[in-house]
Design a protein around this motif. Structure first.
Motif, PDB file in Angstrom:
ATOM      1  N   LYS A   5       5.604   8.438   0.277  1.00 12.36           N
ATOM      2  CA  LYS A   5       5.579   9.015   1.618  1.00 12.36           C
ATOM      3  C   LYS A   5       5.455   7.930   2.687  1.00 12.36           C
ATOM      4  O   LYS A   5       5.987   8.061   3.768  1.00 12.36           O
ATOM      5  CB  LYS A   5       4.427  10.011   1.761  1.00 12.36           C
ATOM      6  N   MET A   6       4.723   6.841   2.335  1.00 10.89           N
ATOM      7  CA  MET A   6       4.568   5.733   3.269  1.00 10.89           C
ATOM      8  C   MET A   6       4.336   4.455   2.479  1.00 10.89           C
ATOM      9  O   MET A   6       3.648   4.463   1.458  1.00 10.89           O
ATOM     10  CB  MET A   6       3.379   5.966   4.198  1.00 10.89           C
ATOM     11  N   VAL A   7       4.918   3.325   2.946  1.00 13.14           N
ATOM     12  CA  VAL A   7       4.752   2.023   2.316  1.00 13.14           C
ATOM     13  C   VAL A   7       4.423   1.011   3.401  1.00 13.14           C
ATOM     14  O   VAL A   7       5.077   0.980   4.448  1.00 13.14           O
ATOM     15  CB  VAL A   7       6.039   1.585   1.574  1.00 13.14           C
ATOM     16  N   VAL A   8       3.395   0.188   3.159  1.00 13.01           N
ATOM     17  CA  VAL A   8       3.089  -0.932   4.037  1.00 13.01           C
ATOM     18  C   VAL A   8       3.340  -2.192   3.216  1.00 13.01           C
ATOM     19  O   VAL A   8       2.697  -2.412   2.195  1.00 13.01           O
ATOM     20  CB  VAL A   8       1.627  -0.907   4.537  1.00 13.01           C
ATOM     21  N   SER A   9       4.301  -3.031   3.647  1.00 17.54           N
ATOM     22  CA  SER A   9       4.674  -4.219   2.870  1.00 17.54           C
ATOM     23  C   SER A   9       3.783  -5.400   3.226  1.00 17.54           C
ATOM     24  O   SER A   9       3.000  -5.345   4.172  1.00 17.54           O
ATOM     25  CB  SER A   9       6.133  -4.587   3.133  1.00 17.54           C
ATOM     26  N   THR A  10       3.933  -6.500   2.473  1.00 19.26           N
ATOM     27  CA  THR A  10       3.143  -7.700   2.735  1.00 19.26           C
ATOM     28  C   THR A  10       3.459  -8.335   4.079  1.00 19.26           C
ATOM     29  O   THR A  10       2.663  -9.061   4.639  1.00 19.26           O
ATOM     30  CB  THR A  10       3.373  -8.740   1.628  1.00 19.26           C
ATOM     31  N   THR A  11       4.643  -8.053   4.611  1.00 23.14           N
ATOM     32  CA  THR A  11       5.006  -8.616   5.910  1.00 23.14           C
ATOM     33  C   THR A  11       4.504  -7.762   7.076  1.00 23.14           C
ATOM     34  O   THR A  11       4.675  -8.128   8.222  1.00 23.14           O
ATOM     35  CB  THR A  11       6.538  -8.748   6.016  1.00 23.14           C
ATOM     36  N   GLY A  12       3.923  -6.609   6.748  1.00 28.89           N
ATOM     37  CA  GLY A  12       3.392  -5.736   7.787  1.00 28.89           C
ATOM     38  C   GLY A  12       4.337  -4.625   8.186  1.00 28.89           C
ATOM     39  O   GLY A  12       4.004  -3.799   9.020  1.00 28.89           O
ATOM     40  N   ASN A  13       5.535  -4.603   7.588  1.00 32.12           N
ATOM     41  CA  ASN A  13       6.469  -3.522   7.901  1.00 32.12           C
ATOM     42  C   ASN A  13       5.971  -2.217   7.294  1.00 32.12           C
ATOM     43  O   ASN A  13       5.414  -2.198   6.200  1.00 32.12           O
ATOM     44  CB  ASN A  13       7.868  -3.837   7.343  1.00 32.12           C
ATOM     45  N   VAL A  14       6.182  -1.151   8.010  1.00 32.75           N
ATOM     46  CA  VAL A  14       5.772   0.183   7.578  1.00 32.75           C
ATOM     47  C   VAL A  14       7.014   1.033   7.393  1.00 32.75           C
ATOM     48  O   VAL A  14       7.857   1.109   8.292  1.00 32.75           O
ATOM     49  CB  VAL A  14       4.815   0.851   8.593  1.00 32.75           C
ATOM     50  N   GLY A  15       7.119   1.658   6.214  1.00 28.93           N
ATOM     51  CA  GLY A  15       8.234   2.558   5.967  1.00 28.93           C
ATOM     52  C   GLY A  15       7.711   3.948   5.665  1.00 28.93           C
ATOM     53  O   GLY A  15       6.804   4.116   4.856  1.00 28.93           O
ATOM     54  N   ILE A  16       8.296   4.937   6.304  1.00 30.78           N
ATOM     55  CA  ILE A  16       7.931   6.325   6.028  1.00 30.78           C
ATOM     56  C   ILE A  16       9.164   6.990   5.418  1.00 30.78           C
ATOM     57  O   ILE A  16      10.230   7.017   6.013  1.00 30.78           O
ATOM     58  CB  ILE A  16       7.486   7.050   7.316  1.00 30.78           C
ATOM     59  N   GLY A  17       9.001   7.443   4.164  1.00 26.73           N
ATOM     60  CA  GLY A  17      10.122   8.050   3.454  1.00 26.73           C
ATOM     61  C   GLY A  17      11.035   7.034   2.782  1.00 26.73           C
ATOM     62  O   GLY A  17      12.117   7.375   2.339  1.00 26.73           O
ATOM     63  N   THR A  18      10.603   5.765   2.717  1.00 32.46           N
ATOM     64  CA  THR A  18      11.400   4.718   2.074  1.00 32.46           C
ATOM     65  C   THR A  18      10.488   3.769   1.340  1.00 32.46           C
ATOM     66  O   THR A  18       9.342   3.579   1.719  1.00 32.46           O
ATOM     67  CB  THR A  18      12.258   3.937   3.111  1.00 32.46           C
ATOM     68  N   THR A  19      10.979   3.149   0.257  1.00 30.14           N
ATOM     69  CA  THR A  19      10.165   2.175  -0.481  1.00 30.14           C
ATOM     70  C   THR A  19      10.458   0.756  -0.031  1.00 30.14           C
ATOM     71  O   THR A  19       9.833  -0.182  -0.515  1.00 30.14           O
ATOM     72  CB  THR A  19      10.429   2.288  -2.000  1.00 30.14           C
ATOM     73  N   GLY A  20      11.398   0.550   0.855  1.00 31.43           N
ATOM     74  CA  GLY A  20      11.747  -0.793   1.318  1.00 31.43           C
ATOM     75  C   GLY A  20      11.797  -0.892   2.817  1.00 31.43           C
ATOM     76  O   GLY A  20      12.889  -0.966   3.396  1.00 31.43           O
ATOM     77  N   PRO A  21      10.659  -0.915   3.488  1.00 29.50           N
ATOM     78  CA  PRO A  21      10.669  -0.966   4.959  1.00 29.50           C
ATOM     79  C   PRO A  21      11.154  -2.305   5.483  1.00 29.50           C
ATOM     80  O   PRO A  21      11.016  -3.322   4.888  1.00 29.50           O
ATOM     81  CB  PRO A  21       9.208  -0.744   5.331  1.00 29.50           C
ATOM     82  N   ILE A  72       0.883  -1.154   0.000  1.00 31.09           N
ATOM     83  CA  ILE A  72       0.000   0.000   0.000  1.00 31.09           C
ATOM     84  C   ILE A  72       0.921   1.204   0.000  1.00 31.09           C
ATOM     85  O   ILE A  72       1.780   1.340   0.872  1.00 31.09           O
ATOM     86  CB  ILE A  72      -0.926   0.018   1.238  1.00 31.09           C
ATOM     87  N   PHE A  73       0.757   2.048  -1.019  1.00 36.48           N
ATOM     88  CA  PHE A  73       1.626   3.208  -1.162  1.00 36.48           C
ATOM     89  C   PHE A  73       0.842   4.484  -0.913  1.00 36.48           C
ATOM     90  O   PHE A  73      -0.302   4.606  -1.325  1.00 36.48           O
ATOM     91  CB  PHE A  73       2.203   3.288  -2.583  1.00 36.48           C
ATOM     92  N   VAL A  74       1.476   5.438  -0.270  1.00 33.48           N
ATOM     93  CA  VAL A  74       0.949   6.784  -0.145  1.00 33.48           C
ATOM     94  C   VAL A  74       1.999   7.703  -0.745  1.00 33.48           C
ATOM     95  O   VAL A  74       3.141   7.732  -0.277  1.00 33.48           O
ATOM     96  CB  VAL A  74       0.673   7.175   1.326  1.00 33.48           C
ATOM     97  N   ALA A  75       1.648   8.393  -1.824  1.00 32.15           N
ATOM     98  CA  ALA A  75       2.580   9.287  -2.511  1.00 32.15           C
ATOM     99  C   ALA A  75       2.038  10.710  -2.483  1.00 32.15           C
ATOM    100  O   ALA A  75       0.862  10.939  -2.207  1.00 32.15           O
ATOM    101  CB  ALA A  75       2.779   8.822  -3.956  1.00 32.15           C
TER     102      ALA A  75
END
Length: 158
Positions: A142-158, A129-132
């Motif tokens: 701006k924010m990425v939620v990966s399939t493993t549940g990791n959340v990254g803010i300001g990165t595409t690879g949390p 899930i991407f927020v741009a």
């Protein structure tokens, strides 16, 4: 004007009252319609005009489910949706992509959303899930939620 065929009226066109075609298919712009009503041509194929919230409805006479496309004079906007207590599914390439349940839950990639927004990736590729910041901003999320549940803010690879 009317046409009788073997004692039954098959065409009845009146200046007032009900007019109808009884039997066969009706075509506009085609001499061989494949459906009860078929319009063939290019550009705008029809324009339905009216006042006081005009709408077009398609109703399944077996289930009673009905969808409408309307112009709403109160909000000066368009309306598309189910008239009855039924789900609404959006298709592309003849496959369901988005399901809006009658209770309001929205599913992307699932027909049984279990929350207000429920997204599922079914093609085997990673789900995110991407927020741009803009619609064309594919490189600086701006924010990425990966399939493993990791959340990254300001990165595409949390």
């Amino acid at each position: 004007m009317y046409l009788n065929n073997g004692g039954a009226t098959t065409i009845n066109i009146l200046g007032s009252g009900n007019s109808y075609f009884n039997g066969g298919n009706v075509g506009i712009g085609t001499t061989g319609p494949d459906y009860k009503f078929e319009v063939a041509g290019t550009g705008v194929m029809g324009n339905f005009k009216g006042t006081a919230n005009p709408e077009i409805r398609v109703t399944d006479t077996d289930s009673g489910a009905a969808i409408k496309l309307a112009a709403d004079e109160n909000d000066a906007g368009g309306v598309m949706g189910m008239v009855t207590n039924s789900d609404l599914q959006l298709f592309t390439n003849n496959a369901g992509r988005v399901m809006i349940k009658s209770a309001g839950n929205v599913g992307i990639g699932t027909t049984g959303p279990g929350a207000k927004l429920h997204a599922v990736e079914t093609s085997g590729s990673p789900s995110y899930i991407f927020v741009a910041s803009t619609a064309t901003d594919s490189g600086s999320y701006k924010m990425v939620v990966s399939t493993t549940g990791n959340v990254g803010i300001g990165t595409t690879g949390p």
